[in-house]
Design an enzyme around this catalytic site. Structure first.
Site, short mmCIF file in Angstrom:
data_model
loop_
_atom_site.label_atom_id
_atom_site.label_comp_id
_atom_site.label_asym_id
_atom_site.label_seq_id
_atom_site.Cartn_x
_atom_site.Cartn_y
_atom_site.Cartn_z
N GLY A 12 7.27 -6.10 -14.88
CA GLY A 12 8.35 -6.75 -14.17
C GLY A 12 7.85 -7.34 -12.87
N GLN B 243 8.30 -10.46 -4.39
CA GLN B 243 6.93 -9.98 -4.53
C GLN B 243 5.89 -11.10 -4.51
OE1 GLN B 243 7.90 -7.37 -8.11
NE2 GLN B 243 6.34 -6.18 -7.05
N CYS C 29 4.51 0.03 -8.93
CA CYS C 29 4.98 -1.27 -8.47
C CYS C 29 3.77 -2.12 -8.10
CB CYS C 29 5.88 -1.08 -7.25
SG CYS C 29 6.48 -2.63 -6.56
N LEU C 30 3.79 -3.40 -8.52
CA LEU C 30 2.67 -4.28 -8.22
C LEU C 30 2.47 -4.45 -6.71
CD1 LEU C 30 3.21 -7.06 -10.92
CD2 LEU C 30 1.52 -5.22 -10.96
N HIS D 240 14.59 -1.16 -11.23
CA HIS D 240 13.48 -1.38 -10.30
C HIS D 240 13.49 -2.83 -9.78
CE1 HIS D 240 9.08 -0.69 -9.11
NE2 HIS D 240 9.22 -1.99 -8.96
N GLU D 241 13.67 -3.79 -10.70
CA GLU D 241 13.60 -5.20 -10.30
C GLU D 241 14.85 -5.62 -9.52
OE1 GLU D 241 10.77 -6.46 -10.42
OE2 GLU D 241 9.95 -4.98 -11.80
N HIS E 114 14.49 -4.56 -6.02
CA HIS E 114 13.63 -5.45 -5.22
C HIS E 114 14.46 -6.54 -4.54
CE1 HIS E 114 9.41 -4.50 -5.50
NE2 HIS E 114 9.43 -4.39 -6.82
ZN LIG Z 1 8.08 -3.38 -7.98
#
Ligand SMILES: [Zn+2]
Length: 169
Positions: free
Chosen positions: A45, A50, A92-93, A134-135, A138
């Site tokens: 995701g 991000q 998480c990236l 999660h997304e 964000h």
């Molecule tokens: Zn994330």
């Protein structure tokens, strides 16, 4: 185009993103770049903040590129229902190399728009429910570490500060 991924510590990750109002070619291009960036980073995701873009857009693919039907675009998503509980490892990236057992609903329903602006509702379980939450988080300026105990969260923050000081973040 592959964007660099913004890491934890940048204000854009902790600021609520702006709603999308224009469903045009620029949005389509951005969504396609977001998929490219997510696959290159081996994520399931990615949310627009991000990559430094404060807009309410995220992409998800829990099949990691294996199943074209698993490609999801969520524009202006809102979690409208959630039930049950699951605790599984999450990462998480924007926080590379940090993973932690994170509580999430077992089932979550999101209402969103697609890239053309058409509204839809989708319910996911397991990993998909986790990714939807999660997304969407964000886009509200919330990172997964906010769902951890204060002890665990502070330990991650301390390690990030140390790495940043050493020029490794
Ligand atoms: Zn994330």
């Amino acid at each position: 185009m592959i964007y660099p991924i913004v890491k934890y510590g940048q204000a854009v990750l902790e600021t609520p993103a702006e709603p999308v109002v224009a469903f045009d070619g620029a949005l389509e291009k951005l969504v396609s770049d977001m998929f490219e960036t997510m696959y290159a980073a081996r994520g399931v995701g990615l949310a627009a903040p991000q990559i430094g873009i404060p807009k309410r857009i995220c992409v998800i693919d829990t099949s990691s590129g294996e199943d074209p039907k698993a490609r999801l675009v969520l524009v202006n998503p809102v979690i409208v229902a959630a039930e049950g509980k699951q605790v599984n490892e999450e990462g998480c990236l924007s926080l590379p190399d940090f993973r932690a057992d994170t509580p999430r609903p077992a089932r979550a329903t999101v209402r969103a728009q697609d890239v053309q602006g058409r509204e839809f509702t989708l319910t996911g379980e397991g990993l998909l429910a986790r990714a939807l939450c999660h997304e969407t988080d964000h886009l509200n300026g919330i990172l997964f570490i906010q769902h951890l105990s204060m002890l665990k969260r502070d330990s991650i923050k301390r390690k990030v500060r140390k790495m940043a000081k050493a020029g490794q973040w």
